[in-house]
Design an enzyme around this catalytic site. Structure first.
Site: not given
Length: 379
Positions: A289, A300, A314
């Protein structure tokens, strides 16, 4: 008149009464005609139960059960209806202090496994260990509960006891544990060798952003040159706290995009002009999460190298909605996407440097590898 005719008559009366009751409401709230039959059916059954059930019926419990059944029918382990007691427990947990036993759990493959046991807590004193599988809570098999319900059953009033049935190495044993106030320090830092700072984030609660900043500032004062962020065994928590931390370490731009089913999008962004230090992030199969949001944003944007094993996966977002009787509804409403547009729900985040932690290892080989990677960045 036969009993069967009486029952049919009562049921028809209930259905007709229900229809007349809701006809005006349907018109007022713009409910489509194809939904009216289902509403009539629901209210008809409710009234029949109230009129004919062999014992007195508690109307509140009846409605609680109906709402809970609707949520369970979604088949989503992260959506949950909470009565007043459980809703209060959830609020206490997100505030960082609650009555419990001091364990973090993971829910995967229809199993409930203890991920970690906090130091100096009832769970540790009772002898619970990471890797233990919880089979039942107070005699109720966990297979009969939603994953979120298991945690709710384990938490409770300070001073009360809970019995966990634990399976370890093929053997089953009951542990009776007295609940205590669990105060979670969710972010702690320490200075390692060669100017390497280390901050462990255990979960994301209301105070995690402040705790992280305090640890971060302290490490800066001690001459930090690079930072290791440990997100292993972190089940997630509040996205707001995650975004608060991301603004300290993720370069300017998107952190995470939250996309609902109608395509509407909410983008959380960082205002940090540039990263001050090289960063390495530790993740594992229990990083979930909000942990994955932070790790994904750092990966990224190229602000960090991820070390460890693939994360939990998740990628859904829940909203907690207070209801009229101090109860609440936790419902999945969206999925989140990393800055590069990755939706990791069900797939997880792959580390840049994969390192398994061998069972029974006496050295934290993942941390040692993170230190090695960070040292290369500092050269």
């Amino acid at each position: 008149m036969s009993k069967k005719k009486i029952i049919i008559g009562v049921l028809l009366t209930a259905v007709l009464s229900s229809f007349l009751t809701i006809a005006g409401l349907c018109f007022a709230f713009g409910i489509h005609s194809n939904e009216v039959a289902d509403i009539v059916r629901f209210l008809g059954v409710k009234r029949f139960i109230e009129a004919r059930y062999v014992s007195d019926v508690n109307e509140t419990k009846l409605m609680d059960g109906a709402i809970s059944g609707m949520v369970q029918s979604l088949g989503d382990p992260h959506s949950l209806y909470m009565n007043a007691d459980r809703f209060e427990q959830l609020k206490e947990h997100t505030e960082g202090e609650f009555g419990g036993i001091g364990v973090t759990m993971g829910f995967k493959d229809s199993k409930v496994t203890i991920i970690s046991v906090l130091d100096d807590t009832p769970g540790q004193h009772a002898g619970l260990e990471a890797g233990d599988e919880i089979m039942a809570v107070d005699g109720t098999p966990v297979s009969e509960m939603q994953p979120e319900e298991v945690a709710m059953h384990i938490r409770g009033e300070v001073g009360t006891k809970v019995v966990l049935t634990i399976e370890r190495d093929g053997e089953t044993q009951d542990y009776t544990i007295e609940r205590a106030t669990i105060k979670i320090d969710t972010a702690k830092g320490t200075m390692l060798e060669d100017g390497m700072g280390y901050i462990r984030i255990a979960s994301f609660s209301e105070n995690t952003g402040k705790e992280f900043k305090a640890a971060y500032d302290s490490l800066e004062e001690q001459g930090m040159k690079g930072l290791i962020i440990d997100l292993r065994e972190n089940p997630g928590g509040l996205v707001t706290s995650c975004v608060e931390i991301a603004n300290m370490v993720v370069p300017k731009g998107p952190i995470v995009s939250v996309v609902e089913r109608d395509g509407s999008k909410e983008v959380h962004e960082s205002n940090l002009e540039e990263s001050k230090y090289p960063i390495v992030v530790l993740i594992d199969g229990n990083s979930a999460s909000a942990s994955e949001i932070l790790a994904g944003a750092l990966q990224d944007t190229g602000a960090a190298t991820l070390v460890g094993t693939k994360s939990y996966g998740k990628g859904s977002v829940q909203v907690v909605v207070p209801m009229l009787h101090n109860d609440g509804l936790k419902l999945t409403i969206a999925k989140y996407y990393t800055p590069n547009g990755r939706c990791i729900d069900g797939t997880g985040i792959e580390p840049d440097v994969e390192v398994e932690l061998p069972e029974g290892a006496t050295t934290d080989v993942q941390l040692e590898k993170a230190k090695e990677v960070l040292k290369e960045k500092l050269q």
